[in-house]
Design a protein around this motif. Structure first.
Motif, PDB file in Angstrom:
ATOM      1  N   ARG A 268       0.824  -1.207   0.000  1.00 55.96           N
ATOM      2  CA  ARG A 268       0.000   0.000   0.000  1.00 55.96           C
ATOM      3  C   ARG A 268       0.860   1.261   0.000  1.00 55.96           C
ATOM      4  O   ARG A 268       0.561   2.228  -0.733  1.00 55.96           O
ATOM      5  CB  ARG A 268      -0.916  -0.016   1.229  1.00 55.96           C
ATOM      6  CG  ARG A 268      -1.785   1.225   1.392  1.00 55.96           C
ATOM      7  CD  ARG A 268      -2.789   1.362   0.252  1.00 55.96           C
ATOM      8  NE  ARG A 268      -3.711   0.260   0.251  1.00 55.96           N
ATOM      9  CZ  ARG A 268      -4.830   0.229   0.979  1.00 55.96           C
ATOM     10  NH1 ARG A 268      -5.149   1.253   1.763  1.00 55.96           N
ATOM     11  NH2 ARG A 268      -5.640  -0.808   0.901  1.00 55.96           N
ATOM     12  N   LEU A 269       1.937   1.269   0.772  1.00 57.98           N
ATOM     13  CA  LEU A 269       2.821   2.444   0.801  1.00 57.98           C
ATOM     14  C   LEU A 269       3.505   2.666  -0.537  1.00 57.98           C
ATOM     15  O   LEU A 269       3.617   3.807  -1.009  1.00 57.98           O
ATOM     16  CB  LEU A 269       3.855   2.279   1.916  1.00 57.98           C
ATOM     17  CG  LEU A 269       3.320   2.301   3.354  1.00 57.98           C
ATOM     18  CD1 LEU A 269       4.427   1.973   4.342  1.00 57.98           C
ATOM     19  CD2 LEU A 269       2.709   3.657   3.681  1.00 57.98           C
ATOM     20  N   LEU A 270       3.977   1.593  -1.176  1.00 58.19           N
ATOM     21  CA  LEU A 270       4.613   1.743  -2.477  1.00 58.19           C
ATOM     22  C   LEU A 270       3.602   2.172  -3.535  1.00 58.19           C
ATOM     23  O   LEU A 270       3.930   2.980  -4.426  1.00 58.19           O
ATOM     24  CB  LEU A 270       5.278   0.431  -2.886  1.00 58.19           C
ATOM     25  CG  LEU A 270       6.049   0.451  -4.207  1.00 58.19           C
ATOM     26  CD1 LEU A 270       7.186   1.468  -4.148  1.00 58.19           C
ATOM     27  CD2 LEU A 270       6.605  -0.937  -4.531  1.00 58.19           C
ATOM     28  N   GLY A 271       2.385   1.664  -3.453  1.00 60.03           N
ATOM     29  CA  GLY A 271       1.355   2.079  -4.397  1.00 60.03           C
ATOM     30  C   GLY A 271       1.055   3.564  -4.296  1.00 60.03           C
ATOM     31  O   GLY A 271       0.822   4.239  -5.316  1.00 60.03           O
ATOM     32  N   LEU A 272       1.056   4.116  -3.088  1.00 58.64           N
ATOM     33  CA  LEU A 272       0.835   5.555  -2.923  1.00 58.64           C
ATOM     34  C   LEU A 272       1.970   6.361  -3.532  1.00 58.64           C
ATOM     35  O   LEU A 272       1.737   7.403  -4.166  1.00 58.64           O
ATOM     36  CB  LEU A 272       0.687   5.889  -1.436  1.00 58.64           C
ATOM     37  CG  LEU A 272      -0.551   5.336  -0.722  1.00 58.64           C
ATOM     38  CD1 LEU A 272      -0.492   5.659   0.767  1.00 58.64           C
ATOM     39  CD2 LEU A 272      -1.826   5.897  -1.337  1.00 58.64           C
ATOM     40  N   GLN A 273       3.203   5.886  -3.368  1.00 60.99           N
ATOM     41  CA  GLN A 273       4.333   6.614  -3.929  1.00 60.99           C
ATOM     42  C   GLN A 273       4.331   6.613  -5.454  1.00 60.99           C
ATOM     43  O   GLN A 273       4.669   7.620  -6.085  1.00 60.99           O
ATOM     44  CB  GLN A 273       5.645   6.007  -3.416  1.00 60.99           C
ATOM     45  CG  GLN A 273       5.864   6.147  -1.923  1.00 60.99           C
ATOM     46  CD  GLN A 273       7.213   5.606  -1.486  1.00 60.99           C
ATOM     47  OE1 GLN A 273       8.184   5.655  -2.234  1.00 60.99           O
ATOM     48  NE2 GLN A 273       7.271   5.079  -0.269  1.00 60.99           N
ATOM     49  N   LEU A 274       3.949   5.484  -6.033  1.00 67.73           N
ATOM     50  CA  LEU A 274       3.974   5.351  -7.491  1.00 67.73           C
ATOM     51  C   LEU A 274       2.666   5.770  -8.138  1.00 67.73           C
ATOM     52  O   LEU A 274       2.554   5.720  -9.377  1.00 67.73           O
ATOM     53  CB  LEU A 274       4.293   3.905  -7.877  1.00 67.73           C
ATOM     54  CG  LEU A 274       5.629   3.348  -7.351  1.00 67.73           C
ATOM     55  CD1 LEU A 274       5.808   1.905  -7.789  1.00 67.73           C
ATOM     56  CD2 LEU A 274       6.784   4.208  -7.821  1.00 67.73           C
ATOM     57  N   GLY A 275       1.658   6.143  -7.350  1.00 66.35           N
ATOM     58  CA  GLY A 275       0.375   6.542  -7.920  1.00 66.35           C
ATOM     59  C   GLY A 275      -0.461   5.382  -8.403  1.00 66.35           C
ATOM     60  O   GLY A 275      -1.292   5.558  -9.305  1.00 66.35           O
ATOM     61  N   LEU A 276      -0.258   4.203  -7.831  1.00 63.00           N
ATOM     62  CA  LEU A 276      -1.032   3.024  -8.226  1.00 63.00           C
ATOM     63  C   LEU A 276      -2.207   2.863  -7.269  1.00 63.00           C
ATOM     64  O   LEU A 276      -2.040   2.939  -6.061  1.00 63.00           O
ATOM     65  CB  LEU A 276      -0.162   1.767  -8.195  1.00 63.00           C
ATOM     66  CG  LEU A 276       1.077   1.789  -9.104  1.00 63.00           C
ATOM     67  CD1 LEU A 276       1.898   0.527  -8.901  1.00 63.00           C
ATOM     68  CD2 LEU A 276       0.667   1.938 -10.557  1.00 63.00           C
ATOM     69  N   PRO A 277      -3.427   2.651  -7.808  1.00 62.77           N
ATOM     70  CA  PRO A 277      -4.588   2.541  -6.920  1.00 62.77           C
ATOM     71  C   PRO A 277      -4.581   1.283  -6.082  1.00 62.77           C
ATOM     72  O   PRO A 277      -5.080   1.276  -4.951  1.00 62.77           O
ATOM     73  CB  PRO A 277      -5.778   2.553  -7.895  1.00 62.77           C
ATOM     74  CG  PRO A 277      -5.204   2.039  -9.188  1.00 62.77           C
ATOM     75  CD  PRO A 277      -3.782   2.504  -9.220  1.00 62.77           C
ATOM     76  N   GLU A 278      -4.039   0.178  -6.604  1.00 66.61           N
ATOM     77  CA  GLU A 278      -4.032  -1.086  -5.888  1.00 66.61           C
ATOM     78  C   GLU A 278      -2.700  -1.282  -5.179  1.00 66.61           C
ATOM     79  O   GLU A 278      -1.710  -0.609  -5.455  1.00 66.61           O
ATOM     80  CB  GLU A 278      -4.292  -2.249  -6.850  1.00 66.61           C
ATOM     81  CG  GLU A 278      -5.620  -2.151  -7.584  1.00 66.61           C
ATOM     82  CD  GLU A 278      -6.808  -2.264  -6.648  1.00 66.61           C
ATOM     83  OE1 GLU A 278      -6.651  -2.885  -5.578  1.00 66.61           O
ATOM     84  OE2 GLU A 278      -7.886  -1.723  -6.983  1.00 66.61           O
ATOM     85  N   GLN A 279      -2.705  -2.263  -4.279  1.00 64.58           N
ATOM     86  CA  GLN A 279      -1.476  -2.598  -3.575  1.00 64.58           C
ATOM     87  C   GLN A 279      -0.478  -3.247  -4.528  1.00 64.58           C
ATOM     88  O   GLN A 279      -0.852  -4.013  -5.407  1.00 64.58           O
ATOM     89  CB  GLN A 279      -1.776  -3.545  -2.417  1.00 64.58           C
ATOM     90  CG  GLN A 279      -2.707  -2.964  -1.371  1.00 64.58           C
ATOM     91  CD  GLN A 279      -3.015  -3.947  -0.261  1.00 64.58           C
ATOM     92  OE1 GLN A 279      -2.484  -5.040  -0.248  1.00 64.58           O
ATOM     93  NE2 GLN A 279      -3.877  -3.562   0.660  1.00 64.58           N
ATOM     94  N   SER A 280       0.801  -2.948  -4.342  1.00 63.83           N
ATOM     95  CA  SER A 280       1.860  -3.441  -5.225  1.00 63.83           C
ATOM     96  C   SER A 280       2.700  -4.476  -4.496  1.00 63.83           C
ATOM     97  O   SER A 280       3.920  -4.341  -4.367  1.00 63.83           O
ATOM     98  CB  SER A 280       2.730  -2.264  -5.699  1.00 63.83           C
ATOM     99  OG  SER A 280       1.946  -1.294  -6.332  1.00 63.83           O
ATOM    100  N   CYS A 281       2.047  -5.542  -4.000  1.00 61.31           N
ATOM    101  CA  CYS A 281       2.776  -6.569  -3.238  1.00 61.31           C
ATOM    102  C   CYS A 281       3.760  -7.314  -4.130  1.00 61.31           C
ATOM    103  O   CYS A 281       4.856  -7.670  -3.696  1.00 61.31           O
ATOM    104  CB  CYS A 281       1.787  -7.539  -2.605  1.00 61.31           C
ATOM    105  SG  CYS A 281       0.713  -6.792  -1.353  1.00 61.31           S
ATOM    106  N   GLY A 282       3.367  -7.586  -5.385  1.00 63.97           N
ATOM    107  CA  GLY A 282       4.269  -8.297  -6.285  1.00 63.97           C
ATOM    108  C   GLY A 282       5.536  -7.516  -6.554  1.00 63.97           C
ATOM    109  O   GLY A 282       6.641  -8.076  -6.557  1.00 63.97           O
TER     110      GLY A 282
END
Length: 547
Positions: A268-282
């Motif tokens: 979730r934190l990385l998604g906010l930094q990159l502007g991605l709406p979903e979580q970027s667990c992968g």
């Protein structure tokens, strides 16, 4: 005076008339005294007669009370009010302090059973039975990640660098801190359920830990994965965010079981930094694997042919295809990436009397290197980067190269602790370590494996390697029938127990171990042949002399 006394006596009811007797001793005495005082006849009052009468009356009441049968409480009729309705039962007796304390403990147990999501746990406290071996291997030495070791001793020195990392992220992205706090706040309950035991942190403190430590980890992942720390705004001389310095110590701390953050929080934190709406667990999983790559216990450079065979026999590890719990779990999955895996076999019934045991005598999969060599088993290095992929063919045990450094012990201990605590994952790392522990009993075993290129270590001497393996699996619960090496171990033991293999190996070790022994053996054989020939011709000439 006599008339007065007789009038008083006449006013008193006789003992033979119980219905006229006053109900209690106190009422009789009170009326008598008040009457005497009111009439001012104290001087003529016969005190002895009145005392005798009252004592007799009291004795009669006691005798009549004992003679009446008592009704049991269970059979007593219910109390009725004046209206004929049953009266309320009397208040029950109050509990003692001991009973109250027991009730409080039972209530705590009920709350624990109700609000403890056992199935969601993924970040555990290392059991005390495992910590006794080496406490330092489970406790971070440089940086604390998560709530377990927050604020401990020298780990506080890294907090200022965590705040610097958060400042760099906010400056680089232009975001407000409220965005990150609000996003993690919505995941607080889910994140708390991942930790074992009660977290003694308020809601605000817990969210602060998740944001501060999570952003710090992501900055390390992104800087080491290829973007570079300078491109993220850090100086080349930064004491933390640089390739050198304390980076290796931070990497070792990040694979400790008690030093983890749930992967979905990092996503979730990385998604906010990159502007991605979903979580970027992968994406977080891939970055974590690249960052932790120096801790890999093996590194075998493969040529084109070997790499093609490896890729054709095993699928490449894809973090997106398998869910990860945290960085330690992702790192373990990368070590055990998919491939052809032998199924566990039920074997060794002569040794395994129980399913899961922690007795060292019942963890014996195979014999040590010295004993196996005496039975004719050879050891060869297998060219693969999967250190656990051991193979046995035609009396040869093929073992991949294992690189042992100063962080290998802590790595294996935390991986074993995770497999011991999480019932949803296999025990592959534990099986491998126990197998190697069986092979290595002494410094001589390590020396031979090093000679064959199977073990490469950066420790002081071979004896330290043997001591490390002999202590890795103390107090470990292990099921031999659930090991992926059970079938291979059965083949090795069958070969070991064959007597012809032992005789052949003994002959080879004694007479073919070096060139001089071979020359001596050949000379002895030639001498024996010549002696037999000479004996034959001597006997033959005796019985059939020449003409």
């Amino acid at each position: 005076m006599e008339k007065r006394e007789m009038s008083i006596q006449g006013d008193l009811p006789p003992l033979s008339q119980p219905n006229s007797i006053s109900p209690t001793f106190s009422e009789h005495s009170k009326e008598a005294l008040e009457g005497a005082r009111g009439e001012e006849m104290v001087a003529v009052f016969n005190k002895e007669l009145l005392s005798w009468y009252l004592v007799t009356l009291k004795f009669k009441e006691k005798v009549e009370g004992k003679s009446q049968p008592t009704t049991p409480a269970s059979k007593a009729p219910p109390l009725l009010t004046q209206a004929g309705e049953p009266a309320a039962p009397p208040n029950p007796p109050q509990d003692s302090e001991w009973v109250i304390s027991i009730r409080e403990k039972l209530e705590q147990a009920r709350q624990l059973e109700r609000f403890s999501p056992w199935a969601k746990l993924s970040i555990y406290r290392v059991p005390k039975s495992l910590r006794e071996g080496d406490e330092k291997a489970y406790v971070p030495q440089v940086v604390s990640i998560g709530p377990y070791h927050r604020g401990r001793g020298r780990l506080r020195d890294m907090d200022s660098h965590k705040w610097r990392a958060l400042h760099h992220v906010l400056k680089r992205t232009g975001h407000d801190i409220h965005l990150y706090l609000h996003a993690v706040k919505s995941l607080e309950d889910k994140a708390r359920s991942c930790y074992e035991g009660h977290i003694h942190l308020s809601s605000n403190d817990f969210v602060e830990v998740m944001v501060l430590d999570g952003v710090f980890m992501l900055e390390l992942f992104r800087g080491a994965a290829g973007e570079g720390f300078t491109s993220l705004g850090y100086s080349r001389c930064d004491p933390v965010f640089a390739v050198r310095g304390t980076m290796h110590s931070i990497q070792r701390d990040m694979i400790m079981l008690e030093n983890q953050i749930p992967l979905f929080v990092l996503g979730r934190l990385l998604g906010l930094q990159l502007g991605l709406p979903e979580q970027s667990c992968g994406l977080v999983a891939r970055l974590a694997i690249q960052f932790l790559d120096p801790l890999m216990p093996t590194y075998e450079p493969l040529n084109q042919s070997d790499r093609f065979k490896l890729e054709s026999s095993a699928a490449a590890f894809d973090p997106l295809s398998e869910g990860g719990l945290h960085c330690l779990d992702v790192f373990r999955r990368s070590l055990l990436r998919a491939g052809p895996r032998p199924a566990p076999r039920v074997w060794l019934k002569r040794w395994s009397h129980r399913g899961r045991v922690c007795d060292k005598r019942r963890q014996q999969l195979v014999h040590c290197v010295t004993e196996l060599r005496d039975s004719g088993i050879k050891f060869r290095k297998r060219r693969t980067d999967r250190f656990w992929d051991i193979e046995f063919k035609n009396g040869v045990l093929h073992i991949p190269r294992l690189l042992i450094h100063d962080g290998t012990k802590s790595l294996f201990l935390n991986l074993i602790a995770f497999e011991q605590c999480n019932m949803n994952c296999s025990n592959d790392i534990t099986s491998y370590v126990i197998f190697m522990d069986n092979l290595i009993d002494s410094e001589e075993d390590v020396r031979y494996l090093h000679y064959r290129g199977i073990i490469e270590h950066w420790l002081g001497n071979d004896d330290e390697v043997a001591d490390m393996f002999n202590k890795l699996c103390q107090e470990v619960v292990f099921d031999m029938n659930d090991s992926y090496l059970s079938g291979l171990s059965e083949q090795v033991n069958r070969y070991y127990n064959h007597r012809w293999n032992s005789w052949r190996a003994s002959l080879k070790h004694k007479y073919f171990s070096n060139p001089w022994a071979i020359i001596s053996l050949i000379a002895a054989v030639v001498l024996l042949v010549l002696t037999l020939a000479q004996t034959f011709y001597s006997v033959y000439g005796y019985y059939r002399p020449s003409s």
